[in-house]
Write a protein that holds these residues in place. Structure first.
Motif, short mmCIF file in Angstrom:
data_model
loop_
_atom_site.label_atom_id
_atom_site.label_comp_id
_atom_site.label_asym_id
_atom_site.label_seq_id
_atom_site.Cartn_x
_atom_site.Cartn_y
_atom_site.Cartn_z
N ASN A 21 0.76 -44.94 -8.85
CA ASN A 21 -0.11 -45.53 -9.78
C ASN A 21 0.44 -46.72 -10.55
OD1 ASN A 21 -2.24 -45.49 -11.93
ND2 ASN A 21 -0.91 -44.68 -13.58
N ASP A 22 0.91 -47.49 -9.33
CA ASP A 22 1.60 -48.98 -9.57
C ASP A 22 0.60 -49.87 -10.35
OD1 ASP A 22 3.59 -48.02 -8.09
OD2 ASP A 22 2.89 -48.34 -6.22
N ASN A 23 -0.67 -49.94 -10.21
CA ASN A 23 -1.44 -50.79 -10.79
C ASN A 23 -2.01 -50.32 -12.12
OD1 ASN A 23 -1.22 -52.70 -8.83
ND2 ASN A 23 -2.86 -52.00 -7.78
N GLY A 24 -1.34 -49.21 -12.57
CA GLY A 24 -1.99 -48.59 -13.86
C GLY A 24 -3.53 -48.22 -13.90
N THR A 25 -4.22 -47.94 -12.59
CA THR A 25 -5.34 -47.44 -12.58
C THR A 25 -5.72 -46.08 -13.18
OG1 THR A 25 -5.44 -48.31 -10.21
CG2 THR A 25 -7.19 -46.96 -10.88
N PHE A 26 -4.68 -45.29 -13.30
CA PHE A 26 -5.00 -44.03 -14.22
C PHE A 26 -3.86 -43.90 -15.22
CE2 PHE A 26 -5.70 -43.54 -9.52
CZ PHE A 26 -7.01 -43.11 -9.45
N GLN A 27 -4.46 -42.92 -16.26
CA GLN A 27 -3.47 -42.44 -17.04
C GLN A 27 -3.47 -41.06 -17.05
OE1 GLN A 27 -5.21 -43.61 -21.05
NE2 GLN A 27 -5.30 -45.93 -20.38
N ILE A 28 -2.18 -40.59 -17.39
CA ILE A 28 -2.42 -39.05 -17.54
C ILE A 28 -1.94 -38.61 -18.76
CG2 ILE A 28 0.28 -39.06 -17.01
CD1 ILE A 28 -0.37 -36.69 -15.26
N ASN A 29 -2.49 -37.50 -19.59
CA ASN A 29 -2.12 -36.93 -20.61
C ASN A 29 -0.82 -36.08 -20.35
OD1 ASN A 29 -1.91 -34.92 -22.82
ND2 ASN A 29 -4.04 -35.59 -23.26
N PRO A 30 0.42 -36.52 -21.24
CA PRO A 30 1.61 -35.96 -20.82
C PRO A 30 1.54 -34.35 -21.17
CG PRO A 30 1.66 -37.31 -22.57
CD PRO A 30 0.31 -37.55 -22.28
#
Length: 90
Positions: A21-30
């Protein structure tokens, strides 16, 4: 991503990206592990590595996401009047 500790769904799990996820394309709910788009994807495939921990043990999940992009054109004129044989270049 849905995980649980064997026999104990109540154990708090924490999800984090490790790689992919180097470009910050995704977010994850922790706390839920839900993976969502942050930006329009630029690649057709993403290989995400996600760590899941309960504070004592760590598991790694490898997630492959295939992104299909469709081009949608809006606000186009209903007709285009251009004489046959006329060039677009001046």
């Amino acid at each position: 991503v849905d995980c649980s500790v064997a026999g104990n769904k109540a154990t708090q799990l924490i999800y984090t990206f490790v790689s992919g996820n180097d470009n910050g394309t995704f977010q994850i709910n922790p706390t839920t592990g839900d993976v969502i788009l942050s930006i329009i994807p630029v690649s057709q495939q993403y290989n995400l590595s996600i760590n899941v921990t309960n504070g004592a043990d760590v598991a790694n999940i490898f997630l492959i996401i295939l992104a299909e992009q469709k081009l949608t054109m809006t606000n186009l004129p209903t007709t285009i009047n251009k004489p046959e044989g006329e060039s677009d270049v001046d």
